[in-house]
Scaffold this motif. Sequence first.
Motif, PDB file in Angstrom:
ATOM      1  N   THR A  83      45.315  50.419  25.450  1.00  0.00           N
ATOM      2  CA  THR A  83      45.629  50.404  26.898  1.00  0.00           C
ATOM      3  C   THR A  83      45.578  49.014  27.509  1.00  0.00           C
ATOM      4  OG1 THR A  83      43.328  50.835  27.404  1.00  0.00           O
ATOM      5  CG2 THR A  83      44.760  52.739  27.223  1.00  0.00           C
ATOM      6  N   ARG A  85      47.494  46.545  26.972  1.00  0.00           N
ATOM      7  CA  ARG A  85      48.868  46.147  27.278  1.00  0.00           C
ATOM      8  C   ARG A  85      49.309  46.736  28.610  1.00  0.00           C
ATOM      9  NH1 ARG A  85      51.346  48.633  23.406  1.00  0.00           N
ATOM     10  NH2 ARG A  85      52.041  50.295  24.713  1.00  0.00           N
ATOM     11  N   GLU A  86      48.988  48.009  28.826  1.00  0.00           N
ATOM     12  CA  GLU A  86      49.356  48.646  30.093  1.00  0.00           C
ATOM     13  C   GLU A  86      48.662  47.972  31.264  1.00  0.00           C
ATOM     14  OE1 GLU A  86      48.875  52.908  30.005  1.00  0.00           O
ATOM     15  OE2 GLU A  86      49.421  52.919  27.889  1.00  0.00           O
ATOM     16  N   ALA A  88      47.710  44.865  31.402  1.00  0.00           N
ATOM     17  CA  ALA A  88      48.358  43.566  31.602  1.00  0.00           C
ATOM     18  C   ALA A  88      49.667  43.736  32.376  1.00  0.00           C
ATOM     19  CB  ALA A  88      48.618  42.898  30.248  1.00  0.00           C
ATOM     20  N   GLU A  89      50.413  44.784  32.061  1.00  0.00           N
ATOM     21  CA  GLU A  89      51.663  45.043  32.781  1.00  0.00           C
ATOM     22  C   GLU A  89      51.406  45.366  34.248  1.00  0.00           C
ATOM     23  OE1 GLU A  89      53.521  48.133  30.481  1.00  0.00           O
ATOM     24  OE2 GLU A  89      53.979  46.773  28.813  1.00  0.00           O
ATOM     25  N   MET A  90      50.349  46.137  34.499  1.00  0.00           N
ATOM     26  CA  MET A  90      50.001  46.449  35.890  1.00  0.00           C
ATOM     27  C   MET A  90      49.587  45.189  36.639  1.00  0.00           C
ATOM     28  SD  MET A  90      47.886  50.002  35.336  1.00  0.00           S
ATOM     29  CE  MET A  90      47.185  49.979  36.969  1.00  0.00           C
ATOM     30  N   GLN A  92      50.519  42.123  35.981  1.00  0.00           N
ATOM     31  CA  GLN A  92      51.715  41.296  36.182  1.00  0.00           C
ATOM     32  C   GLN A  92      52.552  41.824  37.342  1.00  0.00           C
ATOM     33  OE1 GLN A  92      52.342  38.324  34.495  1.00  0.00           O
ATOM     34  NE2 GLN A  92      53.729  38.169  36.227  1.00  0.00           N
ATOM     35  N   SER A  93      52.666  43.137  37.468  1.00  0.00           N
ATOM     36  CA  SER A  93      53.444  43.688  38.585  1.00  0.00           C
ATOM     37  C   SER A  93      52.783  43.365  39.925  1.00  0.00           C
ATOM     38  CB  SER A  93      53.652  45.205  38.425  1.00  0.00           C
ATOM     39  OG  SER A  93      52.444  45.907  38.650  1.00  0.00           O
ATOM     40  N   ASP A  96      53.697  39.744  40.553  1.00  0.00           N
ATOM     41  CA  ASP A  96      55.115  39.641  40.913  1.00  0.00           C
ATOM     42  C   ASP A  96      55.411  40.203  42.296  1.00  0.00           C
ATOM     43  OD1 ASP A  96      55.477  38.666  38.366  1.00  0.00           O
ATOM     44  OD2 ASP A  96      56.317  40.529  37.562  1.00  0.00           O
TER      45      ASP A  96
END
Length: 167
Positions: A83, A85-86, A88-90, A92-93, A96
């Motif tokens: 988890t 990776r998930e 990290a994606e959250m 990053q969003s 952004d």
Amino acid sequence: MQLSPTSYALLGLLSLRRWTTYELTQQAQRSLRFLYPRAERHLYAEAKRLAEAGLARSESTFTGRRRGTTYAITPAGRKAIRTQRELAEMAQSRLDGSAPFPERTGVVVLTMRFVADFHRLVEQWAEWAARETATWEHPDGRDWKGADKVMLDIAQGGQVTSSRPAG
């Protein structure tokens, strides 16, 4: 399949070894009850859900005439418990500006920090445990030379550092 905390807990146990349903629920009650108590019936149901979703596989087994089910994690199950990776994606969003509810950033960041740190702790523990169990002469660890050091560490509230997971 939307994974619940129970899903992740059982997949974590299955990542260690195969378990019969009985063993899995006993181990969950023994080890997870301090952090995440669950009724036994929920654990049985969740193991079936994981198998139906392809995250675990089930196999009918027999002890004498008594039928049981043994569960093992699948490659998809191993992938599901990664988890970080998930997270990290959250994160990053959020950076952004595309994440929902920007007004909740403070609360979200505090929570994400806890989860990220917790996952790193679990990863460090798992690496330490793998190194330690590799030294065992017996699969059940009955002659593990480091066991007393770990128990001393726990008894002293974490004062002995030589047996602690690296981190």
